[in-house]
Design a protein around this motif. Structure first.
Motif, PDB file in Angstrom:
ATOM      1  N   UNK A  40       1.126  -1.280  -0.328  1.00  0.00           N
ATOM      2  CA  UNK A  40       0.113   0.079   0.161  1.00  0.00           C
ATOM      3  C   UNK A  40       0.841   1.095  -0.007  1.00  0.00           C
ATOM      4  N   UNK A  41       0.879   1.927  -0.801  1.00  0.00           N
ATOM      5  CA  UNK A  41       1.290   3.119  -0.593  1.00  0.00           C
ATOM      6  C   UNK A  41       1.171   4.199  -0.373  1.00  0.00           C
ATOM      7  N   UNK A  42       1.280   4.684   0.772  1.00  0.00           N
ATOM      8  CA  UNK A  42       1.326   5.879   1.971  1.00  0.00           C
ATOM      9  C   UNK A  42       1.546   7.662   1.772  1.00  0.00           C
ATOM     10  N   UNK A  43       1.368   8.459   2.444  1.00  0.00           N
ATOM     11  CA  UNK A  43       1.529   9.778   2.371  1.00  0.00           C
ATOM     12  C   UNK A  43       2.482   9.504   3.367  1.00  0.00           C
ATOM     13  N   UNK A  44       3.859   9.382   3.318  1.00  0.00           N
ATOM     14  CA  UNK A  44       5.075   8.961   3.888  1.00  0.00           C
ATOM     15  C   UNK A  44       5.097   8.467   4.684  1.00  0.00           C
ATOM     16  N   UNK A  45       6.406   7.703   5.324  1.00  0.00           N
ATOM     17  CA  UNK A  45       6.678   6.223   6.556  1.00  0.00           C
ATOM     18  C   UNK A  45       5.247   6.353   7.558  1.00  0.00           C
ATOM     19  N   UNK A  46       5.378   8.131   7.750  1.00  0.00           N
ATOM     20  CA  UNK A  46       4.459   8.200   9.075  1.00  0.00           C
ATOM     21  C   UNK A  46       3.448   7.716   9.047  1.00  0.00           C
ATOM     22  N   UNK A  47       2.108   7.858   8.145  1.00  0.00           N
ATOM     23  CA  UNK A  47       1.364   6.778   7.754  1.00  0.00           C
ATOM     24  C   UNK A  47       1.292   5.559   7.734  1.00  0.00           C
ATOM     25  N   UNK A  48       2.581   5.422   7.257  1.00  0.00           N
ATOM     26  CA  UNK A  48       2.218   3.690   6.967  1.00  0.00           C
ATOM     27  C   UNK A  48       2.229   2.726   8.510  1.00  0.00           C
ATOM     28  N   UNK A  49       3.382   4.268   9.516  1.00  0.00           N
ATOM     29  CA  UNK A  49       3.157   3.220  10.265  1.00  0.00           C
ATOM     30  C   UNK A  49       1.764   3.424  11.604  1.00  0.00           C
ATOM     31  N   UNK A  50       1.154   4.301  11.488  1.00  0.00           N
ATOM     32  CA  UNK A  50       0.000   4.696  11.749  1.00  0.00           C
ATOM     33  C   UNK A  50      -1.454   3.893  11.634  1.00  0.00           C
ATOM     34  N   UNK A  51      -1.234   4.029  10.192  1.00  0.00           N
ATOM     35  CA  UNK A  51      -2.126   2.523   9.537  1.00  0.00           C
ATOM     36  C   UNK A  51      -1.526   0.605  10.125  1.00  0.00           C
ATOM     37  N   UNK A  52      -0.292   1.018  10.268  1.00  0.00           N
ATOM     38  CA  UNK A  52       0.179  -0.408  11.047  1.00  0.00           C
ATOM     39  C   UNK A  52      -0.296  -0.834  12.238  1.00  0.00           C
ATOM     40  N   UNK A  53      -0.305   0.494  13.241  1.00  0.00           N
ATOM     41  CA  UNK A  53      -0.571   0.080  14.570  1.00  0.00           C
ATOM     42  C   UNK A  53      -2.071   0.632  14.451  1.00  0.00           C
ATOM     43  N   UNK A  54      -2.920   0.969  13.632  1.00  0.00           N
ATOM     44  CA  UNK A  54      -4.661   0.657  13.350  1.00  0.00           C
ATOM     45  C   UNK A  54      -4.470  -0.850  13.565  1.00  0.00           C
ATOM     46  N   UNK A  55      -4.167  -1.197  12.316  1.00  0.00           N
ATOM     47  CA  UNK A  55      -4.335  -2.733  11.758  1.00  0.00           C
ATOM     48  C   UNK A  55      -3.779  -4.058  12.998  1.00  0.00           C
ATOM     49  N   UNK A  56      -2.700  -3.409  13.694  1.00  0.00           N
ATOM     50  CA  UNK A  56      -2.034  -4.383  14.660  1.00  0.00           C
ATOM     51  C   UNK A  56      -2.262  -3.899  15.819  1.00  0.00           C
ATOM     52  N   UNK A  57      -3.263  -3.305  16.406  1.00  0.00           N
ATOM     53  CA  UNK A  57      -3.592  -3.265  17.422  1.00  0.00           C
ATOM     54  C   UNK A  57      -5.138  -2.250  17.747  1.00  0.00           C
ATOM     55  N   UNK A  58      -5.418  -2.312  18.741  1.00  0.00           N
ATOM     56  CA  UNK A  58      -6.809  -1.453  19.652  1.00  0.00           C
ATOM     57  C   UNK A  58      -5.896  -0.252  20.517  1.00  0.00           C
ATOM     58  N   UNK A  59      -7.273   0.013  20.810  1.00  0.00           N
ATOM     59  CA  UNK A  59      -6.426   1.519  21.505  1.00  0.00           C
ATOM     60  C   UNK A  59      -6.480   0.504  23.001  1.00  0.00           C
ATOM     61  N   UNK A  60      -5.166   0.694  23.905  1.00  0.00           N
ATOM     62  CA  UNK A  60      -4.495   0.542  24.835  1.00  0.00           C
ATOM     63  C   UNK A  60      -4.135  -0.536  24.776  1.00  0.00           C
ATOM     64  N   UNK A  61      -4.018  -1.232  23.313  1.00  0.00           N
ATOM     65  CA  UNK A  61      -2.714  -2.283  23.370  1.00  0.00           C
ATOM     66  C   UNK A  61      -1.213  -1.979  23.266  1.00  0.00           C
ATOM     67  N   UNK A  62      -0.649  -2.613  23.526  1.00  0.00           N
ATOM     68  CA  UNK A  62       0.862  -2.299  23.354  1.00  0.00           C
ATOM     69  C   UNK A  62       1.747  -2.533  22.921  1.00  0.00           C
TER      70      UNK A  62
END
Lengths: 397, 397
Positions: free
Chosen positions: A92-114
């Motif tokens: 998936x092409x993202x708006x810089x690496x920043x957005x890729x990290x946000x998408x990765x965290x959103x997809x891997x983790x719920x709020x409160x996960x570590x």
């Protein structure tokens, strides 16, 4: 109306927050050598700039949410050259690496996960963690041993029922550490045993010195379902203003879910993607020259630091940062002092205090990060001023 | 490793999810008139395209996190022309309107907080709400009365202790509704009484017909601390691929916190900002021509819809969308059928089923959104095919 807790608590960029002091210094007519930010002075390749200059569509239209097909197909070629076999649907092409990290965290983790992250780490991980409600659990590494990964036991001790991923930056910003293949395999083994994703930020993958080679998380066997890679063209082609990165995984479910987040924001910038696409065909010679330039700079900065009494740092192996432990108490105070009180021949130096790169309170207070993104001449002058400044700072009052 | 709940639950774009069917249709050699997406056919202004063609910096560098100074200063001029007095520090340039909405939600709400949104609403609000953990509380509006805002009582009934904001889209996507000044004042009054932010998505501010004028949330007195405005150049200058928007508020604390989120992602695209900056000086004539073009298209589509028996829609006043209530049960099924089973002279029409624009389950199932973003000739043909398709669909079996 009161702002949200997360808005109040989100970390201000420790790299950018000294900028107002720098602006005052400049107003006084003092020249600043900027070793504080990762903005390279290297020229963006002509092949990329030509794309902007020759753009001739009549309508600057949306692209697909997962990125332009032509670019994703070409990214497959890029990774293939580096021994990583991919399908364009893994990307998936993202708006810089920043957005890729946000998408990765959103997809891997719920709020409160570590997520377990070796510290010191790229400070903006804090912002992304706040945005996504993820808790960063720091795995402390040390200047004295070149910020090497700790033992398996130390890593496993941090795993809880809420741990969803281990996030690495390799080569490391701000440490310059390059993890050897055995370490990536160790992490992979722990991830498999504990069913954790490994999110590997590899935006500095090309910046490796001393003839070493890079091990991507995508190189590791049996990690198909758990390996998530984040990449960016910002540093690779000195195209920080283009805001193009990507998120890569062979886990089809993971990518299918991440695409839904990508659809919400419609698409990454269109012409910047076309420019990034043109960059992929740049010949190896381009990188060889740049890498050898950065290697010279690293050697210079490292040697200059070695000359200063009581400075602790191990020669970094990658990226373009050095963390140095200084014989002072408070590097943020020192950084401000260098801007407000010190100059040598009407020049001074700016660097990033390292405390903001740590999650554990109190760590990094006597460390700084230097980005060696200036030419050798300027770097030499900057390091001379730095040495004089540090000496005067220690002897002040 | 199981993906996060939010990744599993985040809505797939109802606008983009029919694309695979469309691709199959195209493979059969059938031409599709795309009325499903908001990608205008209008040419991007030469003034913008020239910026890409003439870009001559050697290094494509990062800009400031809050956006380029030159562009923020010029945005002050743009809003001033529209009667809105701002300071450049009230503005954060964002990566399209999407990012502005995410920053607004992050800054106004904690995870679990609620935002009241008139439905049907821009479907990607769902994605942004999932990303930020915000709950959208829908305020239902109806095709029969042109999607006008409900009474104060109905709005107040939705306010709970978790409500942090009311979010409006004005002019409305997908409704085409333009809220009169009295309605914006009503909302402001409710916001002030209940200490709520009003997040006003005004990306279609220029697209208003029948000689009406636009009321920005920034126009309303006593709302300095509560008014948050989201904007974008995507539709205004037919520059959807440039990904430039902005977040505006006179609440200094709000902007200071939002900048911290902006710092984490470093900056919006640099050259796209320069292009956006060049667009601001385009003469009024450009808009007059475009608005009159869209007004003609709206009239055409509306008149064609009026000719079809049992179709309910009120003439929209702004943006470039129309919601039509059809005499069928399932508009998604109808949309797929139009792609898979129907064609007239080897052509068919694609539109967006409206169910995805509602948060209340079951609503919008017999509605569609038409984007009138094609020239009059094509629109005429498309509406003829649409009418024939609908007739055949109703009579099928």
């Amino acid at each position: 109306m009161r702002l949200s807790e997360r808005a109040i608590n989100v970390q201000a960029s420790p790299i950018r927050k000294l900028m107002p002091f720098a602006n005052e210094t400049k107003k006084k007519g003092i020249h600043i050598y900027h070793l504080n930010i990762g903005q390279p002075d290297i020229e963006t390749p002509k092949e990329m700039l030509n794309v902007y200059n020759n753009y001739d569509s009549k309508v600057l239209a949306y692209g697909p949410s997962q990125g332009l097909d032509i670019y994703r197909n070409n990214l497959v070629n890029y990774y293939n050259k580096h021994g990583i076999k991919l399908n364009s649907n893994d990307i998936i092409v993202t708006t810089a690496g920043s957005e890729a990290i946000v998408f990765a965290l959103l997809t891997a983790c719920n709020s409160g996960d570590e997520v377990i992250v070796p510290e010191p780490f790229y400070t903006n991980y804090n912002g992304f963690a706040t945005m996504t409600g993820v808790k960063i659990v720091p795995l402390t590494t040390y200047a004295e041993d070149g910020f090497a990964l700790p033992t398996d036991e130390k890593i496993k001790a941090l795993i809880s029922s809420k741990t969803k991923a281990i996030m690495l930056c390799n080569p490391g910003n701000p440490t310059g550490a390059v993890y050897p293949k055995e370490d990536i395999q160790r992490i992979a083994k722990i991830a498999i045993e504990n069913d954790l994703f490994v999110i590997s930020d590899e935006v500095y993958r090309e910046f490796i010195y001393d003839g070493l080679s890079h091990t991507s998380i995508l190189d590791i066997k049996k990690m198909e379902q758990l390996a998530i890679m984040v990449d960016s063209i910002s540093k690779r082609y000195s195209a920080c203003g283009a805001r193009i990165g990507c998120l890569v995984s062979r886990n089809k479910e993971f990518i299918a879910s991440a695409i839904k987040f990508a659809q919400a924001r419609l698409c990454p910038p269109t012409i910047d993607q076309l420019a990034a696409n043109a960059a992929i065909d740049i010949e190896e010679e381009y990188f060889k020259k740049i890498i050898s330039e950065y290697e010279k700079r690293r050697n210079l900065v490292f040697e200059e630091l070695q000359k200063i009494e009581d400075v602790i740092c191990i020669k970094p192996k990658g990226a373009f940062y050095i963390i140095a432990k200084l014989p002072i108490d408070d590097s943020e105070h020192f950084a401000k002092w260098m801007l407000e009180e010190f100059s040598y021949e009407n020049e001074t130096v700016m660097f990033a205090p390292a405390e903001g790169f740590y999650a554990t309170p109190g760590l990094g207070k006597n460390e700084i990060r230097i980005a060696y993104i200036l030419n050798e001449n300027d770097l030499k002058k900057a390091m001379k001023i730095f040495r004089k400044g540090l000496k005067e700072y220690k002897n002040r009052r």
